[in-house]
Design a protein around this motif. Sequence first.
Motif, PDB file in Angstrom:
ATOM      1  N   PHE A  12       0.829  -1.206   0.000  1.00  0.00           N
ATOM      2  CA  PHE A  12       0.000   0.000   0.000  1.00  0.00           C
ATOM      3  C   PHE A  12       0.863   1.255   0.000  1.00  0.00           C
ATOM      4  N   ILE A  13       1.852   1.298   0.894  1.00  0.00           N
ATOM      5  CA  ILE A  13       2.754   2.451   0.971  1.00  0.00           C
ATOM      6  C   ILE A  13       3.583   2.580  -0.310  1.00  0.00           C
ATOM      7  N   LYS A  14       3.947   1.457  -0.896  1.00  0.00           N
ATOM      8  CA  LYS A  14       4.730   1.481  -2.133  1.00  0.00           C
ATOM      9  C   LYS A  14       3.909   2.045  -3.286  1.00  0.00           C
ATOM     10  N   GLU A  15       2.632   1.661  -3.375  1.00  0.00           N
ATOM     11  CA  GLU A  15       1.766   2.108  -4.466  1.00  0.00           C
ATOM     12  C   GLU A  15       1.296   3.542  -4.273  1.00  0.00           C
ATOM     13  N   LEU A  16       1.095   3.956  -3.020  1.00  0.00           N
ATOM     14  CA  LEU A  16       0.598   5.298  -2.715  1.00  0.00           C
ATOM     15  C   LEU A  16       1.545   5.960  -1.710  1.00  0.00           C
ATOM     16  N   PRO A  17       2.739   6.342  -2.172  1.00  0.00           N
ATOM     17  CA  PRO A  17       3.798   6.782  -1.255  1.00  0.00           C
ATOM     18  C   PRO A  17       3.666   8.206  -0.728  1.00  0.00           C
ATOM     19  N   ASN A  18       2.792   9.027  -1.324  1.00  0.00           N
ATOM     20  CA  ASN A  18       2.692  10.431  -0.907  1.00  0.00           C
ATOM     21  C   ASN A  18       1.316  10.996  -1.243  1.00  0.00           C
ATOM     22  N   ASP A  19       1.113  12.261  -0.862  1.00  0.00           N
ATOM     23  CA  ASP A  19      -0.177  12.912  -1.094  1.00  0.00           C
ATOM     24  C   ASP A  19      -0.499  13.025  -2.578  1.00  0.00           C
ATOM     25  N   ALA A  20       0.506  13.263  -3.400  1.00  0.00           N
ATOM     26  CA  ALA A  20       0.292  13.421  -4.839  1.00  0.00           C
ATOM     27  C   ALA A  20      -0.241  12.132  -5.460  1.00  0.00           C
ATOM     28  N   ALA A  21       0.327  10.996  -5.060  1.00  0.00           N
ATOM     29  CA  ALA A  21      -0.126   9.706  -5.579  1.00  0.00           C
ATOM     30  C   ALA A  21      -1.562   9.418  -5.151  1.00  0.00           C
ATOM     31  N   CYS A  22      -1.882   9.770  -3.912  1.00  0.00           N
ATOM     32  CA  CYS A  22      -3.244   9.572  -3.414  1.00  0.00           C
ATOM     33  C   CYS A  22      -4.227  10.476  -4.152  1.00  0.00           C
ATOM     34  N   LYS A  23      -3.797  11.696  -4.437  1.00  0.00           N
ATOM     35  CA  LYS A  23      -4.658  12.634  -5.158  1.00  0.00           C
ATOM     36  C   LYS A  23      -4.907  12.148  -6.587  1.00  0.00           C
ATOM     37  N   ALA A  24      -3.881  11.558  -7.209  1.00  0.00           N
ATOM     38  CA  ALA A  24      -4.030  11.002  -8.558  1.00  0.00           C
ATOM     39  C   ALA A  24      -5.024   9.843  -8.535  1.00  0.00           C
ATOM     40  N   TYR A  25      -4.938   9.009  -7.514  1.00  0.00           N
ATOM     41  CA  TYR A  25      -5.849   7.872  -7.351  1.00  0.00           C
ATOM     42  C   TYR A  25      -7.284   8.377  -7.193  1.00  0.00           C
ATOM     43  N   LEU A  26      -7.442   9.423  -6.382  1.00  0.00           N
ATOM     44  CA  LEU A  26      -8.751  10.008  -6.122  1.00  0.00           C
ATOM     45  C   LEU A  26      -9.330  10.642  -7.383  1.00  0.00           C
ATOM     46  N   ALA A  27      -8.495  11.346  -8.130  1.00  0.00           N
ATOM     47  CA  ALA A  27      -8.945  12.011  -9.355  1.00  0.00           C
ATOM     48  C   ALA A  27      -9.431  10.998 -10.381  1.00  0.00           C
ATOM     49  N   LYS A  28      -8.733   9.876 -10.476  1.00  0.00           N
ATOM     50  CA  LYS A  28      -9.119   8.847 -11.446  1.00  0.00           C
ATOM     51  C   LYS A  28     -10.497   8.292 -11.122  1.00  0.00           C
ATOM     52  N   ILE A  29     -10.784   8.104  -9.843  1.00  0.00           N
ATOM     53  CA  ILE A  29     -12.094   7.597  -9.436  1.00  0.00           C
ATOM     54  C   ILE A  29     -13.170   8.664  -9.650  1.00  0.00           C
ATOM     55  N   LYS A  30     -12.869   9.893  -9.250  1.00  0.00           N
ATOM     56  CA  LYS A  30     -13.869  10.959  -9.307  1.00  0.00           C
ATOM     57  C   LYS A  30     -14.310  11.263 -10.731  1.00  0.00           C
ATOM     58  N   TRP A  31     -13.360  11.274 -11.663  1.00  0.00           N
ATOM     59  CA  TRP A  31     -13.686  11.644 -13.045  1.00  0.00           C
ATOM     60  C   TRP A  31     -13.596  10.465 -14.008  1.00  0.00           C
ATOM     61  N   GLN A  32     -13.828   9.256 -13.487  1.00  0.00           N
ATOM     62  CA  GLN A  32     -13.749   8.066 -14.334  1.00  0.00           C
ATOM     63  C   GLN A  32     -14.819   8.060 -15.426  1.00  0.00           C
ATOM     64  N   ASP A  33     -15.933   8.743 -15.184  1.00  0.00           N
ATOM     65  CA  ASP A  33     -16.999   8.821 -16.186  1.00  0.00           C
ATOM     66  C   ASP A  33     -17.030  10.171 -16.884  1.00  0.00           C
ATOM     67  N   GLY A  34     -15.957  10.936 -16.722  1.00  0.00           N
ATOM     68  CA  GLY A  34     -15.895  12.258 -17.343  1.00  0.00           C
ATOM     69  C   GLY A  34     -16.126  13.371 -16.338  1.00  0.00           C
ATOM     70  N   PHE A  35     -15.727  14.562 -16.710  1.00  0.00           N
ATOM     71  CA  PHE A  35     -15.822  15.727 -15.830  1.00  0.00           C
ATOM     72  C   PHE A  35     -17.199  16.381 -15.913  1.00  0.00           C
ATOM     73  N   THR A  36     -17.747  16.741 -14.749  1.00  0.00           N
ATOM     74  CA  THR A  36     -18.966  17.544 -14.656  1.00  0.00           C
ATOM     75  C   THR A  36     -18.723  18.608 -13.600  1.00  0.00           C
ATOM     76  N   CYS A  37     -18.827  19.861 -13.991  1.00  0.00           N
ATOM     77  CA  CYS A  37     -18.548  20.966 -13.073  1.00  0.00           C
ATOM     78  C   CYS A  37     -19.570  20.991 -11.939  1.00  0.00           C
ATOM     79  N   MET A  38     -19.096  21.047 -10.685  1.00  0.00           N
ATOM     80  CA  MET A  38     -19.981  21.066  -9.538  1.00  0.00           C
ATOM     81  C   MET A  38     -20.699  22.397  -9.377  1.00  0.00           C
ATOM     82  N   LYS A  39     -20.217  23.443 -10.060  1.00  0.00           N
ATOM     83  CA  LYS A  39     -20.826  24.772  -9.964  1.00  0.00           C
ATOM     84  C   LYS A  39     -21.944  24.965 -10.988  1.00  0.00           C
TER      85      LYS A  39
END
Length: 300
Positions: A12-39
């Motif tokens: 787990f630590i090897k795959e997600l070693p820092n905040d940037a890697a975790c943010k990339a993981y989160l972004a992939k999940i959040k916009w996996q179906d495309g971007f929709t502006c929350m505003k």
Amino acid sequence: MEQFEDQDILNFIKELPNDAACKAYLAKIKWQDGFTCMKCGHTKGCEKVDYRYHCYNCQHVESATANTLFHKVKFGLQKAFCVVFEMSTSSKSISSIQMGKRFSIRQGTAWYFMQKVRKAMKSSQKYPLEKLIHVDEFTVGGKEEGKQGRSYDTKKKKAVIAVELTDGNKVKRVYIRSIKDYSAKSLTPIFEEHISTSAKIVTDKWRGYQPLKEMYDIDQIYSNNGANFKQLHIVIMQVKSWLRAIPTHVSKWHIQAYFDEFCFRINRSQFKTSIFHKTINRMVESKPIYQNQIKQMLSV
């Protein structure tokens, strides 16, 4: 980045070693179906640095954590992911005191974030129990002098549990609900929320289940000191043992969140490799909540 499906903390630590890697993981999940502006709801935009999206219509720049349960996490995204990993993959419970010490987070901060994770673990109520269901009540708390069975004036926390069994008489899924008393009114919600009307339900002879026979197929038999509900009582013992591992008092306002966490884990125990990813998905799908909202939610 591929979804993380391991339970090894070193991997787990090897795959997600820092905040940037975790943010990339989160972004992939959040916009996996495309971007929709929350505003403004516009679907056209471009990805910017630090895994943010820029909306072409309203010029809003949205971060990967915005509008999720990771919104404004103050102790770092990697630590937040570590807390989720511990809560979703560990077979034993862990208190906010222990979690805070483990990841150098204030106990109060750890507690509030863990409540957010438990909110994500709450059942969606989309998949009711369908086949053979055993239902019974139990209490959580220490022994009380002269209080046995269904004592109404006990200080213990009361709960009702529904366990779905496989054709091989193995535990398939479990749901638990905190109750005020043992009346039919208190027992009804777990049936409405988690049990299909087509299911075959077995309970003991308690009269509180009799009014539910009008809508559900309920067979009432003698418990025989738990011998006729062996698998159900094993799960109850597991719940109690799991709660005892928390070295702090669990109040009646918080007990349902702990039940939700236990059920989330056990219901996905046969899919352990994906439980962390599933929890992160739930946290992305859930709207952000704040400390005052958590207090209000738990005091209901």
